[in-house]
Design a protein around this motif. Sequence first.
Motif, PDB file in Angstrom:
ATOM      1  N   ARG A 400       0.845  -1.204   0.000  1.00  0.00           N
ATOM      2  CA  ARG A 400       0.000   0.000   0.000  1.00  0.00           C
ATOM      3  C   ARG A 400       0.874   1.245   0.000  1.00  0.00           C
ATOM      4  O   ARG A 400       1.952   1.254   0.568  1.00  0.00           O
ATOM      5  CB  ARG A 400      -0.916  -0.012   1.205  1.00  0.00           C
ATOM      6  N   ALA A 401       0.358   2.302  -0.640  1.00  0.00           N
ATOM      7  CA  ALA A 401       1.144   3.538  -0.791  1.00  0.00           C
ATOM      8  C   ALA A 401       1.455   4.170   0.554  1.00  0.00           C
ATOM      9  O   ALA A 401       2.548   4.695   0.774  1.00  0.00           O
ATOM     10  CB  ALA A 401       0.383   4.529  -1.680  1.00  0.00           C
ATOM     11  N   GLU A 402       0.477   4.170   1.491  1.00  0.00           N
ATOM     12  CA  GLU A 402       0.731   4.796   2.793  1.00  0.00           C
ATOM     13  C   GLU A 402       1.808   4.056   3.580  1.00  0.00           C
ATOM     14  O   GLU A 402       2.553   4.664   4.339  1.00  0.00           O
ATOM     15  CB  GLU A 402      -0.565   4.884   3.600  1.00  0.00           C
ATOM     16  N   ASP A 403       1.914   2.727   3.346  1.00  0.00           N
ATOM     17  CA  ASP A 403       2.974   1.978   4.024  1.00  0.00           C
ATOM     18  C   ASP A 403       4.334   2.352   3.474  1.00  0.00           C
ATOM     19  O   ASP A 403       5.315   2.487   4.221  1.00  0.00           O
ATOM     20  CB  ASP A 403       2.739   0.480   3.859  1.00  0.00           C
ATOM     21  N   LEU A 404       4.424   2.551   2.161  1.00  0.00           N
ATOM     22  CA  LEU A 404       5.698   2.952   1.579  1.00  0.00           C
ATOM     23  C   LEU A 404       6.077   4.357   2.009  1.00  0.00           C
ATOM     24  O   LEU A 404       7.269   4.671   2.181  1.00  0.00           O
ATOM     25  CB  LEU A 404       5.615   2.873   0.058  1.00  0.00           C
ATOM     26  N   THR A 405       5.090   5.211   2.217  1.00  0.00           N
ATOM     27  CA  THR A 405       5.379   6.578   2.671  1.00  0.00           C
ATOM     28  C   THR A 405       5.959   6.574   4.063  1.00  0.00           C
ATOM     29  O   THR A 405       6.906   7.305   4.383  1.00  0.00           O
ATOM     30  CB  THR A 405       4.093   7.420   2.626  1.00  0.00           C
ATOM     31  N   VAL A 406       5.378   5.726   4.922  1.00  0.00           N
ATOM     32  CA  VAL A 406       5.912   5.627   6.293  1.00  0.00           C
ATOM     33  C   VAL A 406       7.322   5.083   6.275  1.00  0.00           C
ATOM     34  O   VAL A 406       8.181   5.513   7.042  1.00  0.00           O
ATOM     35  CB  VAL A 406       4.968   4.744   7.142  1.00  0.00           C
ATOM     36  N   LEU A 407       7.592   4.171   5.377  1.00  0.00           N
ATOM     37  CA  LEU A 407       8.908   3.508   5.351  1.00  0.00           C
ATOM     38  C   LEU A 407       9.971   4.412   4.722  1.00  0.00           C
ATOM     39  O   LEU A 407      11.085   4.530   5.263  1.00  0.00           O
ATOM     40  CB  LEU A 407       8.811   2.169   4.597  1.00  0.00           C
ATOM     41  N   PHE A 408       9.671   5.033   3.570  1.00  0.00           N
ATOM     42  CA  PHE A 408      10.696   5.779   2.842  1.00  0.00           C
ATOM     43  C   PHE A 408      10.491   7.300   2.891  1.00  0.00           C
ATOM     44  O   PHE A 408      11.337   8.028   2.389  1.00  0.00           O
ATOM     45  CB  PHE A 408      10.707   5.337   1.369  1.00  0.00           C
ATOM     46  N   GLY A 409       9.369   7.737   3.433  1.00  0.00           N
ATOM     47  CA  GLY A 409       9.110   9.164   3.466  1.00  0.00           C
ATOM     48  C   GLY A 409       8.338   9.652   2.232  1.00  0.00           C
ATOM     49  O   GLY A 409       8.213   8.883   1.245  1.00  0.00           O
ATOM     50  N   PRO A 410       7.859  10.919   2.217  1.00  0.00           N
ATOM     51  CA  PRO A 410       7.117  11.420   1.057  1.00  0.00           C
ATOM     52  C   PRO A 410       7.971  11.466  -0.195  1.00  0.00           C
ATOM     53  O   PRO A 410       9.194  11.600  -0.137  1.00  0.00           O
ATOM     54  CB  PRO A 410       6.696  12.839   1.492  1.00  0.00           C
ATOM     55  N   ALA A 411       7.343  11.282  -1.328  1.00  0.00           N
ATOM     56  CA  ALA A 411       8.031  11.295  -2.607  1.00  0.00           C
ATOM     57  C   ALA A 411       8.653  12.642  -2.900  1.00  0.00           C
ATOM     58  O   ALA A 411       8.061  13.683  -2.605  1.00  0.00           O
ATOM     59  CB  ALA A 411       7.066  10.895  -3.733  1.00  0.00           C
ATOM     60  N   GLY A 412       9.783  12.709  -3.500  1.00  0.00           N
ATOM     61  CA  GLY A 412      10.470  13.946  -3.878  1.00  0.00           C
ATOM     62  C   GLY A 412      11.385  14.481  -2.787  1.00  0.00           C
ATOM     63  O   GLY A 412      12.040  15.486  -3.020  1.00  0.00           O
ATOM     64  N   ARG A 413      11.392  13.896  -1.630  1.00  0.00           N
ATOM     65  CA  ARG A 413      12.275  14.405  -0.584  1.00  0.00           C
ATOM     66  C   ARG A 413      13.616  13.719  -0.632  1.00  0.00           C
ATOM     67  O   ARG A 413      13.713  12.585  -1.038  1.00  0.00           O
ATOM     68  CB  ARG A 413      11.637  14.175   0.773  1.00  0.00           C
TER      69      ARG A 413
END
Length: 413
Positions: A400-413
């Motif tokens: 899930r996208a929210e899980d990847l955000t928690v793991l790697f942070g928001p895109a573009g950062r």
Amino acid sequence: MSDNCDRVIDLIDLPEWGRVVPMVGVEPFCVVDEADRPVEPVRRFLRDLVAQGCSAATIRSYAFALLRWWRFLRAVEVEWSKACPAEARDFVLWLQRTSKRRRLPRTDSAMTAGTVNPITRKRFQDDSYMVATIRHSNAVVRSFYVFWIERGEGPLVNPVVLARGRGRRPHAHHNPSESFRPEGRLRYNPPAPKRRPRAMPDELWEQLFTAMRSDRDRAILALAVSTGARAGELLGMRGVDLDWGDQLIQVRRKGTRAPQWLPASPEAFVWLRLHVEEIGGVGADAPVWQTLRRRARDGGLPGRVPLNYEALRAVLRRANGLLGTNWTMHDLRHTCALRMIRDARLSLRDVQTILGHAHLTTTETYLVEDDLEVIRRVRDYLAGRDEPLTLPGDATTPYRAEDLTVLFGPAGR
């Protein structure tokens, strides 16, 4: 004391001198020379053993050991009263390098002698002298000379000497008011191999039991595997030794000949009942195990005679030839002992009593794990490990996208 180091062991050839014969009188067996005259030093020694309460089987075993020693002394041209440790040493070397003489050459067993049976994992006997035979021979010869040295005859020093450790003199600081303790092992005794008792697997036991052709043979095997009694103890049973109500048998223990009642399995008594009915009953003083002699020695009608040890060995030899095994009656004793040892309801003291061991340390030899039993348990363990592992969730489900955000942070950062 001479030490003949020039004697060529491989050239020693024992003469066919003397023999062991049964006697009527005090000594059940005796060693006689080529003129059938008793060898007097041996006869007096065996007579002393009889007075000590030794059985006829022990007397016979000692007689054969001393006959072999007498033949060796004649081969090296040394009188028995002048033998020294050099003769005892060379005798052991000769036993280790020579083979037994056979009356008839091997036939079917020529290919298997000295090899290991693939089914029983036991070694077939060959014609070499086993370590136990050499050690027994040393013990017999030493006790023979102890007997004569105590009487002031024979050599001054026992030819079968004891091992001396670290250069110490035996009893150097002995207290005269105390008795002498054993000095140690024999110098020329080869180390005894540690034999691990093995239980006969259940499937192989069923094959051996099925190969028996009579109720008598089935009864003997069933009693042996349920009571742990030795073959000689079972063959000595008489009608008075059977307690049908409590399902007990009475045997005379090896060596001491002390009577002892042993419990047997119900199955063994079923086969025993069938055997007794087949021979028409057993009297109180009649032997339990009988065999039919097809031709009487006196030319009379066939009759039943007591089953002896050689006949019982022939029964097992026929079954082993059919199954391709090399089982013995003593394997059934090991099987019984290991089965009882593994049962939590029986203590080690219980097993010692049933087996008739004088010392608990003898029974403790059965505490060693059987290799075949360990292999069976490890196979069960490995079979359980081969089951496929179940992974949590479905590996094909996308993240899930929210899980990847928690793991790697928001895109573009």
